[in-house]
Each structure stands twice: as C-alpha cells, then as structure tokens.
Design an enzyme around this catalytic site. Structure first.
Site, short mmCIF file in Angstrom:
data_model
loop_
_atom_site.label_atom_id
_atom_site.label_comp_id
_atom_site.label_asym_id
_atom_site.label_seq_id
_atom_site.Cartn_x
_atom_site.Cartn_y
_atom_site.Cartn_z
N PRO A 106 -7.23 -83.00 0.80
CA PRO A 106 -6.91 -84.49 0.98
C PRO A 106 -7.14 -85.11 -0.18
CG PRO A 106 -8.36 -83.87 2.71
CD PRO A 106 -8.29 -82.40 2.02
N GLU A 107 -6.61 -86.31 -0.72
CA GLU A 107 -6.76 -87.02 -2.34
C GLU A 107 -6.95 -88.10 -2.36
OE1 GLU A 107 -2.99 -86.83 -3.74
OE2 GLU A 107 -1.83 -84.99 -3.54
N ARG A 155 -11.83 -74.23 6.70
CA ARG A 155 -12.04 -72.99 5.68
C ARG A 155 -12.63 -73.26 4.59
NH1 ARG A 155 -5.65 -73.97 3.34
NH2 ARG A 155 -4.33 -74.49 5.21
N LYS A 188 -0.07 -87.10 -27.57
CA LYS A 188 -0.18 -85.93 -26.75
C LYS A 188 1.34 -85.37 -26.30
CE LYS A 188 -4.96 -86.17 -23.58
NZ LYS A 188 -4.90 -85.88 -22.93
#
EC number: 3.2.2.23
Length: 306
Positions: free
Chosen positions: A2-3, A136, A179
C-alpha cells in the site's frame, strides 16, 4: 505494498468510527508482526479515548487521549476492517456508492485466520471492533509520544508530503540540483517526497513526459532553479496522488479499504503494469515497456517520455 493513497483511504474509512471512540481494549493475538509489539502495548492503550487519526507518508497514526500515538504500517498485505457487535439502529450503513471510504461497514463475522490485532471500541454508533489482518505479517505497530512523533525512528527524516503546498518545483530543484541519479530513484527517496511509491512515480513521469532514466539534475538550471519540465512533474505528482485518493487507491493484490471494498485507480493506469500495450498519450505510437531499476519494475513509454 500500500502506498500513500491507499493509506489515506484507510484513514478516511476508519476515522468516522474511531475518532472520539473509547478504546476499551486492544487484543493482540500474537507477540509480533514484522517487529515485536511494544512492551505492555495492551495496557498502554486500554481505556483511552481516540482523539484523531492522521497519516504521515505510508504510516497511519492514531492519537490517544493523554498524548500517546499508535503508529501503524500496513506492510505488504495489511488491512483494517470495521465490524459491529450486533444489529442495531445506525450501526450498519449502506451507501449507493460503496466505493466511498467509510460509507459501508460489515456486521460481525467469524474471525479470519490472519486477524492479528483487534481494537474493541465503544463508538458513537455502539460497540465495534477494528480488526487488523495481515497474512504476510510485514506490517507493524509502534507507540510514540505526540510531542516526539516527528523524531520517531520510523518518521524522522521524511520529506515533504505530495498532498501539501510545501511540495513545489523550487523544493524539488533544491533536492535535485547536481544529481546524476535517475529521476525515478530520486523521486522514490522518502527523504525527498514522503509516501510516494513505485506505482505513482511511474504514472507521474508518464503524465509529465519524462523518462525514468533521465538524470534528476537535468531538470534544474545552472542557477539551481526549476526548469519548466520540473514544474510539470511537480504538478503531475500532486495530480496523480489526488486522483488516486479520490478513486480509493489501487487494488492490485492485497489492498482493500476499511469497509472491505476495493480501490479503483488501477483501472486508470496509463503505464503501470501495462507492458506491451499501446501508450495512451494522444498521437503517440509507442508501446509501454518494462525495465528494472534498483530491483523494481519501471513502466514507461520510451517513445514519448524523454
């Protein structure tokens, strides 16, 4: 996993029942999940009223009367559901739109195999149970004091939220300047944007027409100011997160809302999990490709994402 949109959806689904309710007791059915539960967890939270539910990045926080805060992470397969202890007026609500978070709650059912935590509540609508299920067991729960929450080991160092005004192109320019790191990896750095995950990075990069392989620093000029492409990317990140929250998140494998219903944003995916399919950019004749970056699948259209 889940985000941010999925955790935000769960928070919104739980809040109407949990906020203001008395947490009569917490029932732990095993000593640990991913990590052991805090010592005396059950005693520490019992008899406390729930003040507010919030979210920080991918973490759900439950603030209790007296200043203690439960930090919960759903891991790979964790989910919450709300059940009521019996029939009664106002205890079970049904909506014409079951996808609305928190608008549908289930009557009490038989316990499921992977129900590991049960919060027994005295809520405004009567006795209720909020059940955490995690096949899990990659999720976890911790306790912190409200005044020290930002410095908790799980939360300190997190970047700006993609839902707030603090995330703008100038902020990202300062983080990306100089970067050479690939853009996707830079966006997944939780020290830059908190809660942004693989699915929504892929979708935001597609919306802004940027390659996940492009160096992050190329979106910043020599004076460390954001180029127009970075402005567009910032807008795309905010928009894709807002759209996903409105859709109740994405249900790929394990995510369900607190009411037991599924999220629908996966039906709006433009590139994620669409390998070999036609790109949905207007006028583009490319197909979606899958590559692996830092051990994770990336989906993008090399024809229109540069």
């Amino acid at each position: 996993m889940p985000e941010l949109p999925e955790v935000e959806t769960v928070k919104r689904g739980l809040a109407p029942t949990m906020e203001g309710a008395l947490l009569v007791r917490a029932e732990l059915r095993r000593p640990d999940l991913r990590f052991p539960f805090p010592e005396n967890f059950e005693d520490a939270v019992a008899g406390r009223r729930i003040v507010a539910l919030s979210r920080r990045a991918k973490y759900l926080t439950i603030e209790l009367e007296g200043g203690d805060v439960i930090i919960a992470h759903l891991g790979m397969s964790g989910s919450f559901r709300i059940e009521f202890d019996g029939p009664g007026e106002g205890r079970i609500k049904e909506s014409a739109d079951p996808a609305v978070p928190g608008d549908f709650h289930r009557p009490r059912s038989k316990d499921e195999k992977h129900d590991h935590v049960v919060f027994h509540l005295d809520a405004s609508c009567g006795p209720a149970r909020v059940i955490y299920n995690d096949p899990r067991r990659f999720g976890f729960m911790a306790l912190a004091r409200r005044e020290a929450l930002a410095e908790h080991v799980f939360l300190r160092g997190l970047g700006e939220e993609p839902t707030g005004n603090a995330l703008d192109a100038a902020y990202l320019a300062a983080r990306f300047s100089g970067k050479a790191q690939p853009l996707k990896a830079a966006l997944l750095d939780q020290r830059t944007i908190a809660g942004l995950g693989n699915i929504y990075v892929c979708e935001a990069l597609w919306r802004s027409g940027l390659s996940p392989k492009r160096a992050a620093g190329t979106l910043v000029d020599k004076r460390a100011r954001p180029k127009q492409a970075l402005v567009q990317l910032t807008d795309a990140i905010r928009a894709v997160i807002a759209d996903a929250i409105a859709a109740g998140g994405s249900s790929l494998k394990d995510h369900i809302q607190a009411d037991g219903s599924l999220g629908y944003f996966q039906h709006s995916f433009s590139v994620y999990d669409r390998e070999g399919e036609a790109c949905r950019t207007s006028g583009c004749r490319g197909t979606v490709e899958r590559i692996v970056q830092a051990g994770r699948s990336t989906f993008y259209c090399p024809h229109c994402q540069k």
